[in-house]
Design an enzyme around this catalytic site. Sequence first.
Site, PDB file in Angstrom:
ATOM      1  CE  LYS A 165      -7.504   1.742   3.601  1.00 38.47           C
ATOM      2  NZ  LYS A 165      -6.293   2.254   4.309  1.00 38.47           N
TER       3      LYS A 165
ATOM      4  CB  CYS B 275      -4.578  -1.405   4.386  1.00 33.82           C
ATOM      5  SG  CYS B 275      -3.631  -1.396   5.936  1.00 33.82           S
TER       6      CYS B 275
ATOM      7  CD  GLU C 205      -2.516   1.239   2.732  1.00 34.09           C
ATOM      8  OE1 GLU C 205      -3.558   1.910   2.812  1.00 34.09           O
ATOM      9  OE2 GLU C 205      -2.045   0.600   3.704  1.00 34.09           O
TER      10      GLU C 205
END
Length: 265
Positions: A109, A143, A43
């Site tokens: 995300k 994540c 990431e």
Amino acid sequence: MKNLRVSLIQGETRWHDPAGNRDYYAGLIEPLHNTTDLVILPETFTSGFSNDAIADAETMEGPTIDWLRRQADSVDAAICGSVQIRDGQGVYNRMLFVTPDGEVRSYDKRHLFRYAKEHERYAAGRERLTVEWKGWRICPLVCYDLRFPVYSRNRFNVEREGGLDYDLLIYVANWPSARSYPWKTLLRARAIENLCYVAGVNRVGTDGNGLHYSGDSAIVDFLGHPLTEAADEEVVSTMLLQAAPLLEHRERFPAMLDGDSFQIL
């Protein structure tokens, strides 16, 4: 489906240094020429996980997109990882999936890390992405998304007639070592519940906020067994994902036929 070679790049990302990180990760990628099908970077691999990096966010015409295209072409493999991208009025933590022919697919995300106030600076994504590569269907996430199993649910007969949405679930992360046990545990849980392979790629080292990262990058099979698991060090690891055992497991243990129907809004 044929077998798929997947390479995890667990690196020590430089703090707020996009050009330096591109050079650094290029050096780790270069030896993979003709040895892999898919390369996974961590990431925010050009900056580290930082709210302040928003000031240097690139656009989709920026240097990192061009760099990813060149890297994918040079190793003849798809490459993915996330960077800060300014699009319209917002900046997204955007997962990029780039193939050797220059095609770019992206996922923003969705779950922003409230604990670090990511939600106050970045815009949240709205749509999940599934890409097809080398006969595999792949779902790339980022994540904190790992903690939300509803969003990653592998549904039957929705995106693919008579089959599951995807075969490989990817998580790229900057996941601090203080929470390494949840990272390891949840990677296994996502693989078991979704009847798929899971690849998780984290960084190592200490960032500009003083947070330490222990890596723990891994590829986990559909039974939750780690096929490869990295320690607290820079490492490039390539693993062959076998298609036949995955398909045989789904045939033998078809839990997806009993899954609940739902929509994600």
